[in-house]
Motif scaffolding. Sequence first.
Motif: not given
Length: 181
Positions: A59, A81, A100, A119, A122
């Motif tokens: 992300a 992302d 995703s 990460c 997110a």
Amino acid sequence: MKKLPPPALRPLYDQLGAEGYYTAHGAAYRNPHEAIIAGLLTEAAQARETPPASVLDLACGSGEATLALRAAGWARLTGCDPHTGAAYRERTGCQAETWSFADIAGGVLTERPFDLVVCSFALHLCEISRLPAVLSALAQVSPELWILTPHKRPDIRPGHGWTLASETLRDRVRLRVYRGK
């Protein structure tokens, strides 16, 4: 021409939902906490004896984590992302994968091992019902997970495949380091 600052995220999240926000504004996204994120990641990177061979910036947003780790001398960084690829490419010069949370839970990373997954701001947006599958999938492809978050979420429990190794808090931003079991 001077760039205008991005609109406040919280009201737009409330109006559009997280996915709606990133679908509409992903190309222009900038994390307002980038300096704090960079500081935390730089310190964590410097604390390691050697850089990991491969890192997934999960992300990836507009590349805040990738840029900080690249500045620390880390080279093999892969961003992903589904919404902010244009912003990531503009700032990092690299193409982001479009995976995703659903893709990751579904096994898209099975053949793509990483030494570290980062990460930033997110994972708390992942649907709670999908979070265990995402965490389990990440544990299958990486021995280490770093999460930056502006609050205590996500709630990662022992059964999710990860053990909390350390946590650093700076200006209400947390960097949590997890090790796989």
